[in-house]
Design a protein around this motif. Structure first.
Motif, PDB file in Angstrom:
ATOM      1  N   LEU A   1       0.834  -1.204   0.000  1.00  0.00           N
ATOM      2  CA  LEU A   1       0.000   0.000   0.000  1.00  0.00           C
ATOM      3  C   LEU A   1       0.865   1.248   0.000  1.00  0.00           C
ATOM      4  CD1 LEU A   1      -2.758  -0.975   2.589  1.00  0.00           C
ATOM      5  CD2 LEU A   1      -3.166  -0.262   0.240  1.00  0.00           C
ATOM      6  N   ALA A   2       1.855   1.255   0.912  1.00  0.00           N
ATOM      7  CA  ALA A   2       2.692   2.445   1.066  1.00  0.00           C
ATOM      8  C   ALA A   2       3.518   2.694  -0.193  1.00  0.00           C
ATOM      9  CB  ALA A   2       3.608   2.275   2.274  1.00  0.00           C
ATOM     10  N   ALA A   3       4.155   1.634  -0.712  1.00  0.00           N
ATOM     11  CA  ALA A   3       5.038   1.825  -1.870  1.00  0.00           C
ATOM     12  C   ALA A   3       4.250   2.312  -3.072  1.00  0.00           C
ATOM     13  CB  ALA A   3       5.744   0.509  -2.206  1.00  0.00           C
ATOM     14  N   ALA A   4       3.078   1.705  -3.316  1.00  0.00           N
ATOM     15  CA  ALA A   4       2.304   2.114  -4.480  1.00  0.00           C
ATOM     16  C   ALA A   4       1.786   3.534  -4.307  1.00  0.00           C
ATOM     17  CB  ALA A   4       1.144   1.140  -4.714  1.00  0.00           C
ATOM     18  N   ALA A   5       1.347   3.884  -3.074  1.00  0.00           N
ATOM     19  CA  ALA A   5       0.847   5.237  -2.855  1.00  0.00           C
ATOM     20  C   ALA A   5       1.965   6.265  -3.045  1.00  0.00           C
ATOM     21  CB  ALA A   5       0.242   5.356  -1.457  1.00  0.00           C
ATOM     22  N   ILE A   6       3.158   5.955  -2.495  1.00  0.00           N
ATOM     23  CA  ILE A   6       4.279   6.890  -2.639  1.00  0.00           C
ATOM     24  C   ILE A   6       4.667   7.024  -4.109  1.00  0.00           C
ATOM     25  CG2 ILE A   6       6.723   7.227  -2.125  1.00  0.00           C
ATOM     26  CD1 ILE A   6       6.126   5.903   0.619  1.00  0.00           C
ATOM     27  N   ALA A   7       4.757   5.871  -4.800  1.00  0.00           N
ATOM     28  CA  ALA A   7       5.073   5.936  -6.229  1.00  0.00           C
ATOM     29  C   ALA A   7       4.017   6.751  -6.958  1.00  0.00           C
ATOM     30  CB  ALA A   7       5.146   4.517  -6.811  1.00  0.00           C
ATOM     31  N   GLY A   8       2.755   6.562  -6.560  1.00  0.00           N
ATOM     32  CA  GLY A   8       1.678   7.320  -7.186  1.00  0.00           C
ATOM     33  C   GLY A   8       1.861   8.817  -6.998  1.00  0.00           C
ATOM     34  N   VAL A   9       2.201   9.221  -5.772  1.00  0.00           N
ATOM     35  CA  VAL A   9       2.387  10.649  -5.508  1.00  0.00           C
ATOM     36  C   VAL A   9       3.552  11.200  -6.330  1.00  0.00           C
ATOM     37  CG1 VAL A   9       3.086  12.323  -3.765  1.00  0.00           C
ATOM     38  CG2 VAL A   9       1.378  10.587  -3.202  1.00  0.00           C
ATOM     39  N   VAL A  10       4.659  10.453  -6.357  1.00  0.00           N
ATOM     40  CA  VAL A  10       5.834  10.919  -7.109  1.00  0.00           C
ATOM     41  C   VAL A  10       5.486  11.076  -8.601  1.00  0.00           C
ATOM     42  CG1 VAL A  10       8.151  10.271  -7.889  1.00  0.00           C
ATOM     43  CG2 VAL A  10       7.484   9.934  -5.495  1.00  0.00           C
ATOM     44  N   ILE A  11       4.827  10.055  -9.142  1.00  0.00           N
ATOM     45  CA  ILE A  11       4.468  10.104 -10.564  1.00  0.00           C
ATOM     46  C   ILE A  11       3.504  11.244 -10.843  1.00  0.00           C
ATOM     47  CG2 ILE A  11       3.218   8.858 -12.369  1.00  0.00           C
ATOM     48  CD1 ILE A  11       4.266   6.278 -11.146  1.00  0.00           C
ATOM     49  N   GLU A  12       2.535  11.428  -9.933  1.00  0.00           N
ATOM     50  CA  GLU A  12       1.536  12.473 -10.159  1.00  0.00           C
ATOM     51  C   GLU A  12       2.196  13.844 -10.167  1.00  0.00           C
ATOM     52  OE1 GLU A  12      -1.821  15.164  -9.735  1.00  0.00           O
ATOM     53  OE2 GLU A  12      -0.133  15.037  -8.346  1.00  0.00           O
ATOM     54  N   VAL A  13       3.064  14.073  -9.175  1.00  0.00           N
ATOM     55  CA  VAL A  13       3.657  15.396  -9.046  1.00  0.00           C
ATOM     56  C   VAL A  13       4.633  15.687 -10.194  1.00  0.00           C
ATOM     57  CG1 VAL A  13       5.186  16.800  -7.611  1.00  0.00           C
ATOM     58  CG2 VAL A  13       3.332  15.502  -6.561  1.00  0.00           C
ATOM     59  N   THR A  14       5.391  14.663 -10.609  1.00  0.00           N
ATOM     60  CA  THR A  14       6.401  14.941 -11.632  1.00  0.00           C
ATOM     61  C   THR A  14       5.835  14.930 -13.051  1.00  0.00           C
ATOM     62  OG1 THR A  14       6.970  12.598 -11.588  1.00  0.00           O
ATOM     63  CG2 THR A  14       8.363  14.073 -10.311  1.00  0.00           C
ATOM     64  N   VAL A  15       4.973  13.976 -13.367  1.00  0.00           N
ATOM     65  CA  VAL A  15       4.546  13.825 -14.766  1.00  0.00           C
ATOM     66  C   VAL A  15       3.055  14.046 -14.973  1.00  0.00           C
ATOM     67  CG1 VAL A  15       4.407  12.230 -16.711  1.00  0.00           C
ATOM     68  CG2 VAL A  15       6.406  12.181 -15.203  1.00  0.00           C
ATOM     69  N   ILE A  16       2.254  13.278 -14.240  1.00  0.00           N
ATOM     70  CA  ILE A  16       0.815  13.223 -14.523  1.00  0.00           C
ATOM     71  C   ILE A  16       0.178  14.603 -14.468  1.00  0.00           C
ATOM     72  CG2 ILE A  16      -1.366  12.260 -13.709  1.00  0.00           C
ATOM     73  CD1 ILE A  16       0.314  10.091 -14.796  1.00  0.00           C
ATOM     74  N   ARG A  17       0.637  15.424 -13.510  1.00  0.00           N
ATOM     75  CA  ARG A  17       0.068  16.747 -13.316  1.00  0.00           C
ATOM     76  C   ARG A  17       0.112  17.592 -14.592  1.00  0.00           C
ATOM     77  NH1 ARG A  17       1.726  19.668  -7.840  1.00  0.00           N
ATOM     78  NH2 ARG A  17       0.381  18.032  -7.034  1.00  0.00           N
TER      79      ARG A  17
ATOM     80  N   ALA B   1      -3.650   4.458  -6.696  1.00  0.00           N
ATOM     81  CA  ALA B   1      -2.386   3.725  -6.742  1.00  0.00           C
ATOM     82  C   ALA B   1      -2.314   2.701  -5.621  1.00  0.00           C
ATOM     83  CB  ALA B   1      -1.217   4.700  -6.653  1.00  0.00           C
ATOM     84  N   ALA B   2      -2.729   3.112  -4.398  1.00  0.00           N
ATOM     85  CA  ALA B   2      -2.661   2.198  -3.254  1.00  0.00           C
ATOM     86  C   ALA B   2      -3.550   0.979  -3.475  1.00  0.00           C
ATOM     87  CB  ALA B   2      -3.068   2.938  -1.984  1.00  0.00           C
ATOM     88  N   LEU B   3      -4.752   1.203  -4.032  1.00  0.00           N
ATOM     89  CA  LEU B   3      -5.645   0.082  -4.311  1.00  0.00           C
ATOM     90  C   LEU B   3      -5.005  -0.871  -5.310  1.00  0.00           C
ATOM     91  CD1 LEU B   3      -9.132   1.834  -4.577  1.00  0.00           C
ATOM     92  CD2 LEU B   3      -8.304   0.361  -2.751  1.00  0.00           C
ATOM     93  N   ALA B   4      -4.385  -0.304  -6.364  1.00  0.00           N
ATOM     94  CA  ALA B   4      -3.732  -1.145  -7.366  1.00  0.00           C
ATOM     95  C   ALA B   4      -2.587  -1.921  -6.726  1.00  0.00           C
ATOM     96  CB  ALA B   4      -3.219  -0.289  -8.519  1.00  0.00           C
ATOM     97  N   GLY B   5      -1.806  -1.241  -5.870  1.00  0.00           N
ATOM     98  CA  GLY B   5      -0.682  -1.905  -5.213  1.00  0.00           C
ATOM     99  C   GLY B   5      -1.139  -3.044  -4.321  1.00  0.00           C
ATOM    100  N   LEU B   6      -2.244  -2.821  -3.598  1.00  0.00           N
ATOM    101  CA  LEU B   6      -2.797  -3.871  -2.731  1.00  0.00           C
ATOM    102  C   LEU B   6      -3.213  -5.075  -3.578  1.00  0.00           C
ATOM    103  CD1 LEU B   6      -3.787  -4.753   0.084  1.00  0.00           C
ATOM    104  CD2 LEU B   6      -5.998  -3.736  -0.491  1.00  0.00           C
ATOM    105  N   ALA B   7      -3.900  -4.795  -4.702  1.00  0.00           N
ATOM    106  CA  ALA B   7      -4.319  -5.892  -5.580  1.00  0.00           C
ATOM    107  C   ALA B   7      -3.098  -6.669  -6.068  1.00  0.00           C
ATOM    108  CB  ALA B   7      -5.104  -5.344  -6.775  1.00  0.00           C
ATOM    109  N   GLY B   8      -2.039  -5.939  -6.419  1.00  0.00           N
ATOM    110  CA  GLY B   8      -0.821  -6.602  -6.894  1.00  0.00           C
ATOM    111  C   GLY B   8      -0.248  -7.535  -5.841  1.00  0.00           C
ATOM    112  N   ALA B   9      -0.202  -7.053  -4.578  1.00  0.00           N
ATOM    113  CA  ALA B   9       0.357  -7.879  -3.505  1.00  0.00           C
ATOM    114  C   ALA B   9      -0.511  -9.100  -3.249  1.00  0.00           C
ATOM    115  CB  ALA B   9       0.504  -7.042  -2.235  1.00  0.00           C
ATOM    116  N   LEU B  10      -1.829  -8.896  -3.212  1.00  0.00           N
ATOM    117  CA  LEU B  10      -2.730 -10.011  -2.909  1.00  0.00           C
ATOM    118  C   LEU B  10      -2.673 -11.079  -4.001  1.00  0.00           C
ATOM    119  CD1 LEU B  10      -5.823  -8.045  -1.544  1.00  0.00           C
ATOM    120  CD2 LEU B  10      -4.214  -9.431  -0.238  1.00  0.00           C
ATOM    121  N   ILE B  11      -2.654 -10.638  -5.264  1.00  0.00           N
ATOM    122  CA  ILE B  11      -2.589 -11.587  -6.374  1.00  0.00           C
ATOM    123  C   ILE B  11      -1.191 -12.203  -6.462  1.00  0.00           C
ATOM    124  CG2 ILE B  11      -2.656 -11.781  -8.892  1.00  0.00           C
ATOM    125  CD1 ILE B  11      -5.363 -11.653  -7.763  1.00  0.00           C
TER     126      ILE B  11
END
Lengths: 305, 327
Positions: free
Chosen positions: A70-86, A200-210
């Motif tokens: 959860l944490a890694a995906a959320a952090i990656a999400g924030v980094v990606i959003e701030v640098t590129v997605i925005r 991002a956190a939801l996607a990361g959780l799904a990745g870990a569970l699967i």
């Protein structure tokens, strides 16, 4: 025997469906609020799985591994959003597709560079392994059953958050009229980062569970991403409810199609032909379902008109 | 002559001179690289017709590329195993003749694009992107599970297909065939772009309402463009499969769709010659970066990101300035 097998396959379809929902919910939220099509969502799923596998290997704790995903995906999400997605919110969809495709290339190769090409494995903890006996004598994997429960709980939580909390109100307001909520004093760019991190956190959780059922490897996210696209196209882009119904539809159609179609064809074809025709058709079944839905409702089951 | 014309001529000359020089100095690998660039350019030109001129962001062009490849693979497979492709209702034999294979690949690409387009064009924007992606993926999984033609392993062809009067196994002669086809495709697409249909298509991209007001149906314009686009990309697929003497589901994968899109973007969206520049640049990057690092996709991603965020016109936008006429 056959009914028990059918019940088991139906549960598998349900489990696949709720996991797809975790992916599709983030995608559809991000599109609904920010109008962004995010191909790199599959990479966040992968990041979650790798973070979980790495943490589990280091600490041995499955719960810590889930927290890490959860944490890694959320952090990656924030980094990606701030640098590129925005920079992409005002661009057309072509630019969004290309830029997020570029992100996939960077994130996938970056992960391969750090972790190598060999798949990692995430062990199911002892207290979740083995099977449970359900009513009517159905034996079912304890871990897969917990995936269904966790997925449904997360879905409930998400519905509650969007319907009842202040953040949820802002998200819904953002879907309706971005400029107006900006004018009313909501910090839009923080809201966007938050929504992106949540998806991002939801996607990361799904990745870990699967990841505990399949192997954890580079490129694991994209097939799921494309299925999640099919889900939100069927459900209607921007609709969480549509994503939920769509995900269950896809999960059940895919799993039961693979199980039932070869049996169906074996009624009037010889066994080898039946299994190959059945398998080919089963692999296409969800896309045929999608085409069918689009013929009737071009904007999906719950899409606006 | 405008700068763009000069650039076009220079590009086409370069693409001809490099393999000729490689042939003189006996460097067959360079000829193969140039042939790859030419084939990718044809695929990109196909996509550009839908994407650049019609504004249809298709993320599923690998479907047509792969179908072209499989048209070649299946026909040649039957010819080399001496089995009939079909016995009922009409007997169809396999073939090793390139022109016949091209026609079949073009037909397969066009037909698939007609069907996929007719379904996908009911929607717009993000839906269209995701649906074309999904249909591409559908064919990918179908090819994987279709064990009669190799399934996941694909189909290998022992000898490259034949063209009357030429030895196609000779790299420079096969290059010549591909280059000639590229010229024909470029001329045809240029004519289409200049025709009243091309004008209407570009007009529809800008304002559907106005096109409708002058009595044209945007849906039909889009569907026609999408079908031609699929046909051209199908031809490129057949050539690519013939170059490798191999076709596999990878040609149908979503990464292939993404790469075809990269050819168009790197070169410049909506320019007739843009994909040629884009494909050449892609091959150049793949070769130079791929040689120096195993992880060259990171650099490719960074370059693509840079182009999208900061240099939207691609190579042509950078070198030839803004597009004239309609933008």
């Amino acid at each position: 025997m056959s009914w028990i097998l059918l019940a088991e396959q139906t549960l598998n379809g349900l489990q696949f469906g709720v996991m797809l929902f975790l992916m599709a919910a983030g995608l559809t939220l991000i599109f609904g609020v920010m109008g962004l099509i995010n191909l790199a969502h599959g990479s966040l799923y992968m990041i979650g799985a790798f973070a979980a596998a790495g943490t589990a290997a280091a600490t041995g704790s499955f719960l810590l591994a889930l927290a890490a995903s959860l944490a890694a995906a959320a952090i990656a999400g924030v980094v990606i959003e701030v640098t590129v997605i925005r920079r992409l919110y005002d661009r057309d969809h072509l630019d969004q597709v290309l830029a997020t495709f570029a992100l996939i290339l960077i994130l996938s190769e970056g992960t391969r560079w750090i972790f190598g090409s060999f798949p990692l494995f995430l062990e199911v903890p002892d207290y979740l392994s083995g099977t449970v006996t359900l009513p009517l004598g159905v034996e079912y994997s304890r871990y897969r059953l917990s995936l269904i429960v966790v997925g449904l709980l997360v879905a409930l939580g998400l519905f509650w958050m969007i319907a009842r909390t202040r953040v949820g109100i802002r998200i819904r307001a953002g879907e309706n009229d971005r400029e107006m909520i900006g004018a009313l004093g909501v910090d839009i760019s923080r809201l966007y980062t938050l929504v992106f991190a949540l998806g991002a956190a939801l996607a990361g959780l799904a990745g870990a569970l699967i990841g505990a059922i399949q192997s954890v490897q580079v490129g694991m996210g994209e097939p799921v991403l494309i299925l999640a696209f099919v889900v939100i196209v069927i459900g209607g882009i921007g609709s969480i409810k549509g994503a939920f119904i769509g995900a269950l539809l896809i999960g059940l159609t895919d799993t039961l199609g693979r199980f039932l179609l070869p049996k169906l064809f074996s009624l009037f074809l010889e066994p080898s032909a039946a299994s190959s025709v059945g398998a080919s058709l089963a692999s296409m079944s969800i896309y045929i379902l999608m085409a069918g839905v689009l013929l009737v409702r071009p904007r999906g089951l719950f899409g606006g008109t | 002559m405008t700068r763009e014309t000069v650039l076009n001529a220079g590009l086409m000359t370069l693409l001809l001179v490099v393999p000729l020089a490689a042939w003189t100095f006996d460097e067959p690998f360079l000829i193969t690289l140039a042939t790859r660039a030419v084939i990718f350019a044809i695929a990109g030109i196909g996509l550009n017709l839908a994407l650049g001129f019609g504004g249809l962001v298709s993320f599923g062009h690998a479907a047509f590329f792969g179908l072209g490849g499989y048209a070649m693979g299946i026909l040649a497979h039957h010819a080399q195993t001496y089995t009939a492709l079909a016995t009922w209702p009409v007997a169809i034999e396999g073939t090793k003749s390139m022109p016949v294979i091209w026609l079949m690949a073009i037909g397969a690409g066009a037909l698939a694009a007609l069907v996929i387009g007719a379904l996908s064009l009911r929607t717009k924007g993000v839906y269209f992107i995701m649906i074309t992606l999904a249909f591409g993926q559908m064919l990918y999984y179908f090819a994987i599970s279709w064990s009669a033609y190799g399934g996941e392993d694909g189909l290998s062809i022992y000898v490259r297909n034949g063209f009357p009067g030429l030895n196609t196994m000779d790299p420079i002669q096969f290059f010549a065939i591909c280059y000639a086809l590229l010229l024909i495709v470029l001329l045809s697409v240029n004519r289409v772009a200049q025709s009243s249909f091309g004008m209407m298509l570009r007009a529809a991209r800008q304002s559907e309402d106005r096109v409708q007001a002058v009595g044209q149906a945007p849906f039909r314009l889009y569907l026609t463009a999408f079908t031609i686009s699929g046909a051209i990309t199908g031809l490129a697929g057949a050539l690519f499969a013939d170059l490798n003497r191999f076709v596999s589901p990878t040609m149908l994968s979503w990464q292939t769709s993404g790469e075809i899109m990269i050819f168009v973007i790197l070169g410049g969206v909506g320019r007739v010659f843009g994909p040629v520049a884009g494909a050449a640049l892609f091959i150049l990057l793949e070769h130079s970066l791929g040689g120096s690092s195993e992880y060259w996709h990171i650099y490719l991603g960074a370059i693509l990101l840079g182009v999208v965020l900061f240099a939207r016109g691609g190579l042509y936008g950078f070198l030839a300035g803004r597009e004239q006429a309609d933008d």
